[in-house]
Design an enzyme around this catalytic site. Structure first.
Site, short mmCIF file in Angstrom:
data_model
loop_
_atom_site.label_atom_id
_atom_site.label_comp_id
_atom_site.label_asym_id
_atom_site.label_seq_id
_atom_site.Cartn_x
_atom_site.Cartn_y
_atom_site.Cartn_z
N CYS A 1 0.90 -1.11 0.02
CA CYS A 1 0.01 -0.09 0.05
C CYS A 1 0.86 1.34 -0.16
O CYS A 1 0.64 2.28 -0.88
CB CYS A 1 -0.97 0.07 1.16
SG CYS A 1 -2.00 1.72 1.26
N CYS B 1 -1.53 1.84 -2.87
CA CYS B 1 -2.40 2.93 -2.66
C CYS B 1 -1.70 4.23 -2.75
O CYS B 1 -2.40 5.10 -3.29
CB CYS B 1 -3.13 2.71 -1.40
SG CYS B 1 -3.60 0.88 -0.91
N LYS C 1 0.02 5.42 -5.91
CA LYS C 1 -1.01 5.40 -6.98
C LYS C 1 -1.75 6.59 -7.16
O LYS C 1 -1.89 7.32 -7.86
CB LYS C 1 -1.66 4.13 -7.13
CG LYS C 1 -2.97 3.80 -7.96
CD LYS C 1 -4.15 4.41 -7.08
CE LYS C 1 -4.71 3.81 -6.28
NZ LYS C 1 -5.21 2.41 -6.26
N TYR D 1 -8.34 -3.80 -11.91
CA TYR D 1 -8.48 -2.51 -11.31
C TYR D 1 -7.23 -1.72 -11.57
O TYR D 1 -6.81 -0.67 -11.94
CB TYR D 1 -9.08 -2.39 -9.96
CG TYR D 1 -8.01 -2.79 -8.95
CD1 TYR D 1 -7.04 -1.77 -8.43
CD2 TYR D 1 -8.02 -4.10 -8.60
CE1 TYR D 1 -6.33 -2.21 -7.43
CE2 TYR D 1 -7.22 -4.38 -7.40
CZ TYR D 1 -6.58 -3.31 -6.85
OH TYR D 1 -5.50 -3.76 -5.87
N GLU E 1 -6.59 1.50 -13.48
CA GLU E 1 -5.87 2.72 -12.90
C GLU E 1 -4.41 3.24 -13.55
O GLU E 1 -4.37 4.24 -13.97
CB GLU E 1 -5.66 2.53 -11.56
CG GLU E 1 -6.81 2.36 -10.67
CD GLU E 1 -6.60 1.94 -9.36
OE1 GLU E 1 -7.59 2.13 -8.48
OE2 GLU E 1 -5.40 1.49 -8.81
N HIS F 1 -27.79 20.57 -3.84
CA HIS F 1 -27.95 20.84 -5.32
C HIS F 1 -26.91 22.18 -5.48
O HIS F 1 -27.09 23.07 -4.89
CB HIS F 1 -29.13 21.14 -5.83
CG HIS F 1 -29.33 21.60 -7.36
ND1 HIS F 1 -29.23 20.82 -8.27
CD2 HIS F 1 -29.74 23.02 -7.94
CE1 HIS F 1 -29.56 21.28 -9.55
NE2 HIS F 1 -29.48 22.86 -9.13
N GLU G 1 -26.24 14.31 -5.54
CA GLU G 1 -27.82 14.34 -5.29
C GLU G 1 -28.46 13.31 -6.07
O GLU G 1 -29.77 12.83 -5.69
CB GLU G 1 -28.33 15.64 -5.74
CG GLU G 1 -27.96 16.03 -7.29
CD GLU G 1 -28.68 17.45 -7.54
OE1 GLU G 1 -29.75 17.73 -7.18
OE2 GLU G 1 -27.81 18.17 -8.53
#
Length: 470
Positions: A51, A56, A59, A191, A195, A459, A464
């Site tokens: 990581c 992580c 990255k 993934y 990425e 909003h 939303e």
């Protein structure tokens, strides 16, 4: 807190010995020490494991830079005086970016070292091998005896067995780059491949992605993954789906001495133009071999992952394993949470403590990001059949709409039963990585579609859309 010593100077006694100083190992060591346990941690390399050093953290640093590059291009379209070259990443000083990234990682290493000292954990910069269920022998000849051993040795990238594989780098090698290669091939459809493709394309490379199967992200919601494919194509990434790579071949040398490489794949001749860089993102393998587990009766699955039960216990009493080495959900927060609960059970008196692996949220840091929690539509229909109802919202976030970008977001709710309990939330689009966390809590608590409908929207935001779907 000090370990007890036997008259034999080569022996030290602890309550817990941890193999591996990555996210899982560190979390377990800190939590055990907080409960008063005497802890030794063996880690021969940098703290933080995959990581912090190859996953992580670096990255996300590169993703943030790529996101800034994309925003610079949009700024120019909005009327900001941005030099034309900045839009393609050529104004980026990649070496400076890497220096800042590594400085940040170095600060994390220093923080871990300080925390280990403050917690009284004995750190040994060496490897260990189990001699029995209570004894770890270090490669420096010291015997560590403990009531419990935690194996948290993580995993490593797989290099596939195919001709020319040595001409490519694995995903970890991406972080060795000091500039954007002009033309990049990435092999894989998970993934990590997604990425890396997004980051390199945004920072100036021309990227082609070679995927064995019919779509990206085979284990995620198909409709959302298909929209991501469209968005990636809009960003310039060229996708080769249903294209198993058979071999790589050398196609000359760079001016700096590196290889240029052709990708050979089924049913087609070699690409007319060689790639300056090929990266393999074809999976990871647990680091479970060579630490003495086999001889003690610890069980492994077909991929070499350590088999553990719901409490992270192996088949051998006193030996536990958490994190990527177990082949469960390979996510840093999962490894940390599993290790902490294990230590709460072993040393904190919480006899039933264990991690719930259901409904764990996760994000793919693609461009745009994809956040997901719960069941995909396909999984829900397999489990619940006709009781499934799906709601979707396709839209363009305001920023992309202002510049008339074709990139689209797709938000999706998967609901079950008459009460329409939400069992899956899938968000593809701007800020999905930040939006998902709160909705993941709601899903974990059993939120229904009616309750989302009763929530007033904020909003104008992308978030939303989750409470406005009809």
């Amino acid at each position: 807190m000090k370990p007890s010593r036997d008259p034999d100077p080569s022996r030290m006694d602890f309550d817990l010995v941890v193999l591996g100083g990555g996210s899982a190992g560190l979390a377990g060591a800190f939590r055990a020490a907080a409960h008063g346990a005497r802890v030794a941690l063996l880690e021969p390399a940098e703290f933080g494991g995959t990581c912090v050093n190859h996953g992580c953290v670096p990255k996300k640093a590169m993703w943030l830079a790529a996101d800034l590059a994309s925003k610079i291009a949009l700024a120019a379209d909005l009327g900001f005086a941005v030099p034309a070259q900045a839009a393609d990443g050529s104004f980026l000083d990649w070496k400076e970016l890497v220096a800042q990234r590594q400085r940040y990682i170095g600060s994390i290493h220093a923080i871990y070292q300080r925390m280990l000292d403050e917690a009284g954990i004995v750190w040994m910069p060496c490897r260990g091998r189990l001699r029995d269920a209570r004894t770890v022998e270090t490669d420096t000849g010291v015997h560590l005896h403990a009531g419990h051993v935690l194996v948290a040795t993580g995993g490593s990238p797989v290099r596939p067995d195919m001709p020319g594989a040595e001409l490519a780098g694995v995903s970890d090698d991406f972080f060795k780059l000091c500039s954007a290669p002009a033309r990049v091939a990435i092999i894989g459809g998970g993934y990590v491949a997604v990425e890396l493709a997004g980051v390199l394309q945004a920072l100036g490379s021309r990227v082609e992605l070679f995927v064995r199967g019919p779509r990206l992200l085979a284990h995620m919601d198909a409709e959302v993954a298909t929209q991501l494919q469209d968005d990636m194509a809009q960003h310039g990434v060229r996708l080769h789906l249903d294209t198993p790579v058979q071999a790589l071949e050398r196609a000359g040398r760079h001016h700096d001495g590196g290889d240029r490489v052709r990708v050979l794949h089924k049913g087609e001749a070699p690409a007319p133009e060689a790639f300056d860089c090929v990266l393999l993102a074809t999976g990871r393998r647990p680091n479970s071999a060579g630490i003495g587990l086999e001889a003690l009766g610890v069980q492994f699955d077909d991929d070499g992952a350590i088999v553990v039960d719901e409490f992270e216990d192996t088949a051998v009493p006193g030996i536990h394993a958490v994190g990527d080495v177990t082949g469960k959900l390979e996510l840093t927060p999962v490894a940390i949470a599993a290790a902490r609960r294990l230590m709460d059970r072993l040393f904190g008196g919480r006899t039933g403590a264990k991690l719930d692996y259901e409904n764990v949220p996760t994000v793919v840091f693609s461009h745009p990001p994809l956040g997901t929690v719960g069941l995909t539509e396909e999984q829900a229909r397999e489990r619940h059949g006709e009781a499934v109802k799906v709601y979707t919202s396709r839209f363009r976030p305001m920023l992309t709409a202002l510049v008339d970008s074709p990139q689209r977001s797709l938000f999706k709710l998967v609901c079950v039963g008459e009460e329409e309990r939400v069992v899956g939330i899938h968000l593809l689009g701007e800020s999905a990585d930040e939006v998902l966390q709160g909705f993941a809590v709601a899903l974990k608590l059993g939120v229904t579609k009616r309750q989302l409908d009763d929530t007033v929207a904020i909003h104008p935001t992308s978030a939303e859309e989750v409470v406005l779907m009809r």
